[in-house]
Enzyme design. Sequence first.
Site, PDB file in Angstrom:
ATOM      1  N   GLN A 111      -0.776  -3.835  -9.203  1.00  0.00           N
ATOM      2  CA  GLN A 111      -0.857  -4.959 -10.149  1.00  0.00           C
ATOM      3  C   GLN A 111      -1.139  -6.277  -9.422  1.00  0.00           C
ATOM      4  O   GLN A 111      -1.576  -7.249 -10.019  1.00  0.00           O
ATOM      5  CB  GLN A 111       0.459  -5.073 -10.931  1.00  0.00           C
ATOM      6  N   HIS A 138       0.840  -1.209   0.000  1.00  0.00           N
ATOM      7  CA  HIS A 138       0.000   0.000   0.000  1.00  0.00           C
ATOM      8  C   HIS A 138       0.876   1.261   0.000  1.00  0.00           C
ATOM      9  O   HIS A 138       0.626   2.211  -0.725  1.00  0.00           O
ATOM     10  CB  HIS A 138      -0.870   0.048   1.258  1.00  0.00           C
TER      11      HIS A 138
HETATM   12  P1  AMP Z   1      -6.524  -3.571  -0.538  1.00  0.00           P
HETATM   13  O1  AMP Z   1      -6.368  -2.816   0.738  1.00  0.00           O
HETATM   14  O2  AMP Z   1      -6.146  -5.006  -0.446  1.00  0.00           O
HETATM   15  O3  AMP Z   1      -7.897  -3.361  -1.153  1.00  0.00           O
HETATM   16  O4  AMP Z   1      -5.493  -2.935  -1.575  1.00  0.00           O
HETATM   17  C1  AMP Z   1      -5.492  -1.573  -1.866  1.00  0.00           C
HETATM   18  C2  AMP Z   1      -4.601  -1.319  -3.048  1.00  0.00           C
HETATM   19  O5  AMP Z   1      -3.271  -1.733  -2.746  1.00  0.00           O
HETATM   20  C3  AMP Z   1      -5.019  -2.096  -4.305  1.00  0.00           C
HETATM   21  O6  AMP Z   1      -4.866  -1.273  -5.444  1.00  0.00           O
HETATM   22  C4  AMP Z   1      -4.049  -3.251  -4.319  1.00  0.00           C
HETATM   23  O7  AMP Z   1      -3.812  -3.770  -5.611  1.00  0.00           O
HETATM   24  C5  AMP Z   1      -2.793  -2.588  -3.761  1.00  0.00           C
HETATM   25  N1  AMP Z   1      -1.901  -3.618  -3.217  1.00  0.00           N
HETATM   26  C6  AMP Z   1      -2.225  -4.580  -2.321  1.00  0.00           C
HETATM   27  N2  AMP Z   1      -1.174  -5.384  -2.096  1.00  0.00           N
HETATM   28  C7  AMP Z   1      -0.161  -4.934  -2.868  1.00  0.00           C
HETATM   29  C8  AMP Z   1       1.187  -5.346  -3.091  1.00  0.00           C
HETATM   30  N3  AMP Z   1       1.708  -6.398  -2.475  1.00  0.00           N
HETATM   31  N4  AMP Z   1       1.940  -4.629  -3.968  1.00  0.00           N
HETATM   32  C9  AMP Z   1       1.427  -3.562  -4.607  1.00  0.00           C
HETATM   33  N5  AMP Z   1       0.158  -3.114  -4.444  1.00  0.00           N
HETATM   34  C10 AMP Z   1      -0.623  -3.793  -3.585  1.00  0.00           C
END
Ligand code: AMP
Length: 281
Positions: free
Chosen positions: A148, A37
């Site tokens: 991604q 994040h």
């Molecule tokens: P989430 O809180 O899981 O809904 O994720 C929020 C944003 O962070 C989304 O755009 C995800 O794709 C991105 N994200 C989550 N995990 C990763 C990661 N390991 N690397 C890069 N971006 C991430």
Amino acid sequence: MTILRTALELKERVGGWHDQHIRIGLIPTMGFLHQGHLSLVDHIRTHCDKIIVSIFVNPKQFAPNEDLARYPRDFQRDEGLLAERGVDAIFYPTIDIMYPDGYCTYVEVEELGKVLCGQSRPDHFRGVTTVVAKLFNLTKCDIAAFGQKDYQQSHIISKMVKDLNIDLKLLICPIVREADGLAMSSRNIYLNPEERKNALYLHRAIRKARTLFENGVRDAQQLSQEMHREIGQTSGIKIDYLEIVDAETLQPVGIIDKKVVATGAIFVGKTRLIDNEILNP
Ligand code: AMP
């Protein structure tokens, strides 16, 4: 850093910025933040003047049998991490703010939302696109960053932006991994030590496809079989899907002659993990 909890508070804040032609960047999240994040914050910084991170565990993207109630939350910790990273505002609404009584409007990107994760999570992407469309409208952002890691999600959001003529730029940022290759995810906290080891099989399977691809293999079915073989009958793992799909249509391909994604989802115990790599001939 300001914490904005209502649509009105957010509107007043971004209205002022908008009037001064300040470029607004948005990062939608469900909180329980990790380096993945935070990397989005670093990536978006050079493209905008003010950064808003939204933290909202969106009930509309969880099915009744999924982990909405136990999804990890720690607002104080998230707040500290975002302040340290130089974020300007957190939008932290309640469910009632986002979906007041009588709420009944949804945004759905057809087809793309039905394959891959959409097979086992049929209403998931409709929940995602609905909340993201609302966040775009509420924040009046000029740019929004996604990872991604959720390839299908970012692809569906790109399609929504295009189809609905939403006037903003999207930034899709690389996957941030643990030292051993596991893609960072808020859900990794669910894994016990044994499951944490098993979780590595997903990236291993996808790496296997990548290695074979780099060695010249272009038969998608062969790559998919090798990914399945890599996980095999490992106890404690259930494969949801492991596929090579066209990076645009998300449909299976035969011979790889354009950009594809090696992508998969597995259950390690009760925890569902996803990962992918883009393969570009
Ligand atoms: P989430 O809180 O899981 O809904 O994720 C929020 C944003 O962070 C989304 O755009 C995800 O794709 C991105 N994200 C989550 N995990 C990763 C990661 N390991 N690397 C890069 N971006 C991430």
